[in-house]
Write an enzyme that holds these catalytic residues in place. Sequence first.
Site, PDB file in Angstrom:
ATOM      1  CB  ALA A   1      -8.419 -13.496   3.367  1.00  0.00           C
ATOM      2  CG  ASN A   2      -3.198 -11.374   3.968  1.00  0.00           C
ATOM      3  OD1 ASN A   2      -2.583 -12.074   4.768  1.00  0.00           O
ATOM      4  ND2 ASN A   2      -3.759 -10.222   4.313  1.00  0.00           N
TER       5      ASN A   2
END
Length: 399
Positions: free
Chosen positions: A211-212
């Site tokens: 994810a980010n």
Amino acid sequence: MPDPLANSNIALGVTGSIACYKAVDLASKLTQAGALVDVVMTADACKFLAPLTFRSITHRPVVTNVFDPQSELSIDHVAIAERADAVIVAPATANTIAKLAHGFADDALTTTILATQAPLIVAPAMDAHMYDNVATQRNIATLRERGCVIAGPASGRLASGLVGKGRLLETPELLGCLRQTLGSDGDLAGRKVVVSAGGTQEPIDPVRVIANHSSGKMGYAVAEAARDRGAEVSIVSAPTALPDPFGIKVVSVRTALQMQGALHKECANADALVMAAAVADWRPSDMSDQKVKKGAADTWQIELIKNPDIIAGITFERLVKVGFAAESEDLVANAESKLLGKGLHLIAANDITAEDSGFGVDTNKVVLLDREGGQEALPLMSKYDVGCAILDRVVGYLY
Ligand code: C5P
């Protein structure tokens, strides 16, 4: 174009529902947004709340009685009706809705509404059975046919103890409805704007993802700014913690490939795409069906394959394309090469190492670069205002 609520005249009708405590928050947020708020209360609303509560928040007289000789406004109750840019009744009881549907003018609120030519928003709040009643449903349908905007109600737990439809919408949704109503004749009326938002998630196994840090705030702010100047708006959203904005279609996706599919569909009949999502450049080449066990080894190799560049691959002829470039070095040069490489009209470049700019916060500082070689460094501003500045440019590119 600034927030349509700034310097607007809003007449806020408050009727006798327990939900009228929420109208205090609405009056407060409207005043903070720069609106001049005239509150008109029914006699039953005054049993729940003192007019002084609204007067203290709006710094204006509150109208409760057309015939009150003490009230300067009562002498000319039509004044509020005439100066209003929009009238919102929140909460609206079944009784007031019935009176409005039949054109009654037996108190200050119904008189004001009968006398106004401004758009009317009615936000029902009542017990689920009263809401479901055929009489109420017919009255609501009548108001809708006349062009009145019916905002809500939402479903959930009601003061009666029932769980069902009848909750007053929350303040952010009511504000969104007002902004959309005030901006409906704006320069994006009749246009469709698609916005991508949030950070995609690429599954490693059923539990883990790559994810980010994207919060989705920038994309949601652009979408709201487009709604508030008349556009039909869709957000294709990777997971975020943000509530669905009023009046905007939200298509939820998780991975880059899902986002690509949803965007191709949404953009087929769109005028502009603003690609604010943080798309994972890589995804695991295989997703394990089972949770991968820790095992004895100290390392774990995950093979990654490249995701497609989504915006570069969307090539509908009339579509205006705007990208974002989050950079930590060589801001302008990197953004320029993305602008050209991805076939964009405009790119908003931001330095993610700068304070108050980038992930999670409500402000951003961007440099706008266009395909004609123009460059404009904007000051630190709210993400909504950055959205407005981007849309000012989009309008110029529309066919
Ligand atoms: O290449 P970079 O990720 O910095 O490009 C930024 C712009 O390209 C953003 O608008 C982003 O949403 C978009 N993008 C995309 N598909 C990808 C990666 C980024 O559309 N796979």
